[in-house]
Design an enzyme around this catalytic site. Structure first.
Site, PDB file in Angstrom:
ATOM      1  N   ASP A 106       0.881  -1.156   0.000  1.00 24.56           N
ATOM      2  CA  ASP A 106       0.000   0.000   0.000  1.00 24.56           C
ATOM      3  C   ASP A 106       0.926   1.215   0.000  1.00 24.56           C
ATOM      4  O   ASP A 106       2.106   1.107   0.356  1.00 24.56           O
ATOM      5  CB  ASP A 106      -0.885  -0.026   1.246  1.00 24.56           C
ATOM      6  N   ASP A 149       0.001   5.067   0.988  1.00 25.95           N
ATOM      7  CA  ASP A 149      -0.178   6.035   2.072  1.00 25.95           C
ATOM      8  C   ASP A 149      -0.196   5.324   3.425  1.00 25.95           C
ATOM      9  O   ASP A 149      -1.015   4.440   3.672  1.00 25.95           O
ATOM     10  CB  ASP A 149      -1.474   6.824   1.882  1.00 25.95           C
ATOM     11  N   HIS A 158     -11.327   5.862  -8.052  1.00 25.05           N
ATOM     12  CA  HIS A 158     -12.779   5.959  -7.887  1.00 25.05           C
ATOM     13  C   HIS A 158     -13.209   6.375  -6.484  1.00 25.05           C
ATOM     14  O   HIS A 158     -12.491   6.173  -5.514  1.00 25.05           O
ATOM     15  CB  HIS A 158     -13.422   4.609  -8.236  1.00 25.05           C
ATOM     16  N   CYS A 170     -12.005  -2.269  -8.293  1.00 25.65           N
ATOM     17  CA  CYS A 170     -10.582  -2.123  -7.990  1.00 25.65           C
ATOM     18  C   CYS A 170     -10.303  -1.565  -6.590  1.00 25.65           C
ATOM     19  O   CYS A 170      -9.205  -1.731  -6.076  1.00 25.65           O
ATOM     20  CB  CYS A 170      -9.870  -1.285  -9.047  1.00 25.65           C
ATOM     21  N   LYS A 175      -9.743  -1.334  -2.890  1.00 27.53           N
ATOM     22  CA  LYS A 175      -9.562  -2.251  -1.765  1.00 27.53           C
ATOM     23  C   LYS A 175     -10.637  -1.959  -0.723  1.00 27.53           C
ATOM     24  O   LYS A 175     -10.940  -0.805  -0.510  1.00 27.53           O
ATOM     25  CB  LYS A 175      -8.165  -2.069  -1.148  1.00 27.53           C
TER      26      LYS A 175
END
EC number: 3.1.3.-
Length: 185
Positions: free
Chosen positions: A6, A8, A90, A98, A100
C-alpha cells in the site's frame, strides 16, 4: 518474491488527510531505503493504492503521476525500483471492482507480472482493507504500525479477520529486515 505495498501510511507519511501534491508527499523515514533493499535482494515491488482524492476533485491524474514519479526517483536514487503501480481513482460509492478491500488492483498486478496466482506474494498495508484484499487475492497479509496501522492493530484484536493470520511490524523497514534475514519466512 512479489511484494505488494500500500502507499499512504506504508511508504509515505499519512495522517488521514488527503495528500494532493508531490510537495505534500513525504516518505516515512527508512521506507524508501527498505524498498531499495528489497529490490536489491531480488524481490519485485508493486504498489496497490486507493486514490479517491481524484474522484473527489482534490487532485488530478497529473498530481498523482508527480507523486509517483517522486517516489520512483527516491527509490532509484537508493538503487531500487518500483516495478508496477496500480491505483484506484474511484469514489467509494462508485461500486468499482478495484477499490480495496476488493481485489481489482491486485488482479491488475497479477496480470502485469503474467502470474497465474498471487499465492506466495506478500501484501503490506496499514489498514484492514489492505489485509482483506491481500488475503482474498491469495497473498500473505502483513500489517505495519505506521499510518493507520496502530488503529488497525487495535481493531484486529477486537475483531480479527476470520481465518487470517496477520504478521505485524513497526514499519516497512522492520518488515524488510525480517524478510531479508528470513525470520519467520
Amino acid at each position: 518474491m512479489l511484494i505488494i505495498l500500500d502507499r499512504d501510511g506504508v511508504i509515505n507519511e499519512y495522517d488521514g488527510n488527503y495528500i494532493c501534491s508531490a510537495d505534500e508527499w513525504h516518505p516515512i523515514p527508512g521506507s524508501v531505503e527498505a524498498v531499495a533493499r528489497l529490490c536489491n535482494a531480488g524481490h519485485r515491488i508493486a504498489i496497490a493504492t486507493n486514490q479517491s482524492g481524484i474522484a473527489r476533485g482534490y487532485f488530478g491524474f497529473d498530481e498523482l503521476d508527480a507523486m509517483h514519479e517522486k517516489l520512483e526517483r527516491l527509490v532509484e536514487a537508493q538503487g531500487g525500483c518500483i516495478d508496477f503501480i496500480a491505483y484506484c481513482p474511484h469514489h467509494p460509492n462508485d461500486q468499482c471492482h478495484c477499490r480495496k478491500p476488493l481485489t481489482g488492483l491486485l488482479e491488475q498486478i497479477r496480470q502485469h507480472f503474467h502470474l497465474d496466482t498471487l499465492k506466495g506474494a506478500i501484501m503490506v498495508g496499514d489498514s484492514r482493507k489492505d489485509l482483506e484484499a491481500g488475503h482474498a487475492a491469495g497473498c500473505q497479509p502483513v500489517l505495519v504500525r505506521t499510518g493507520n496501522g496502530q488503529d488497525t492493530e487495535r481493531h484486529l484484536d477486537a475483531r480479527p479477520i476470520p481465518g487470517v493470520e496477520v504478521t505485524i511490524y513497526d514499519n516497512l523497514s522492520k518488515f524488510a529486515d525480517a524478510l531479508l534475514s528470513a525470520e519467520g519466512w
